[in-house]
Design a protein around this motif. Sequence first.
Motif, short mmCIF file in Angstrom:
data_model
loop_
_atom_site.label_atom_id
_atom_site.label_comp_id
_atom_site.label_asym_id
_atom_site.label_seq_id
_atom_site.Cartn_x
_atom_site.Cartn_y
_atom_site.Cartn_z
N ILE A 20 0.86 -1.20 0.00
CA ILE A 20 0.00 0.00 0.00
C ILE A 20 0.89 1.24 0.00
CG2 ILE A 20 -1.85 1.21 1.23
CD1 ILE A 20 -2.36 -1.67 2.55
N SER A 23 -2.61 5.99 -2.10
CA SER A 23 -3.89 5.47 -2.58
C SER A 23 -3.71 4.31 -3.55
CB SER A 23 -4.70 6.59 -3.22
OG SER A 23 -4.00 7.09 -4.34
N GLU A 24 -2.46 3.94 -3.83
CA GLU A 24 -2.22 2.83 -4.77
C GLU A 24 -1.94 1.54 -4.01
OE1 GLU A 24 0.43 3.14 -8.04
OE2 GLU A 24 -0.13 5.21 -8.44
N ILE A 25 -2.47 0.44 -4.53
CA ILE A 25 -2.23 -0.87 -3.94
C ILE A 25 -1.67 -1.77 -5.03
CG2 ILE A 25 -3.26 -2.86 -2.78
CD1 ILE A 25 -5.48 -0.94 -1.80
N ILE A 40 -7.17 -6.30 -2.97
CA ILE A 40 -7.51 -4.88 -2.88
C ILE A 40 -8.72 -4.70 -1.94
CG2 ILE A 40 -8.38 -2.89 -4.19
CD1 ILE A 40 -6.56 -3.90 -6.52
N GLY A 41 -9.69 -5.58 -2.06
CA GLY A 41 -10.86 -5.52 -1.16
C GLY A 41 -10.45 -5.72 0.29
N CYS A 43 -7.73 -4.88 1.62
CA CYS A 43 -7.02 -3.67 2.09
C CYS A 43 -7.95 -2.48 2.25
CB CYS A 43 -5.90 -3.31 1.12
SG CYS A 43 -4.59 -4.53 1.08
N THR A 44 -9.03 -2.44 1.49
CA THR A 44 -9.88 -1.25 1.48
C THR A 44 -11.21 -1.46 2.22
OG1 THR A 44 -10.80 -1.90 -0.66
CG2 THR A 44 -8.91 -0.38 -0.68
N HIS A 45 -11.85 -2.61 2.02
CA HIS A 45 -13.16 -2.84 2.62
C HIS A 45 -13.37 -4.36 2.77
CE1 HIS A 45 -17.30 -2.11 3.68
NE2 HIS A 45 -17.72 -2.91 2.73
#
Length: 115
Positions: A20, A23-25, A40-41, A43-45
């Motif tokens: 991370i 804002s880039e993964i 990505i999910g 890491c984000t939600h």
Amino acid sequence: MKKQITCIVCPRGCTMTAEICGSEIKVTGNSCPRGEKHAIGECTHPVRSLTSSVRVTNRQDTMVSVKSAAPVPKEKMQEIMGMIRKAQVSAPVSVGDVILSGVYGTDIVATKEIA
Ligand code: SF4
């Protein structure tokens, strides 16, 4: 920041690393695009499917198994489990009956028939 994630989308269980940077993964270790989407999910939600059981009030010592119709936010699992613990249902119950509706965008539904 780097995060190690085991993909749970298919039985292969790839071990992935999500890096991370703002804002880039950047995801590595995935064998297909579904793994990248999952990482990505995570890491984000992060979301999880939930299974549990609900008391059947008009049958002695009877519970009906339930699940979330769609995955729910991981950070809300304890709160949702509390809602399920307080829930009660009367038989008959059919598979797919909504036991709790509008739970973080989905329903809690029965997965067992109680005649
Ligand atoms: S990355 Fe693709 S192949 Fe690997 S476990 Fe996930 S879904 Fe399966």
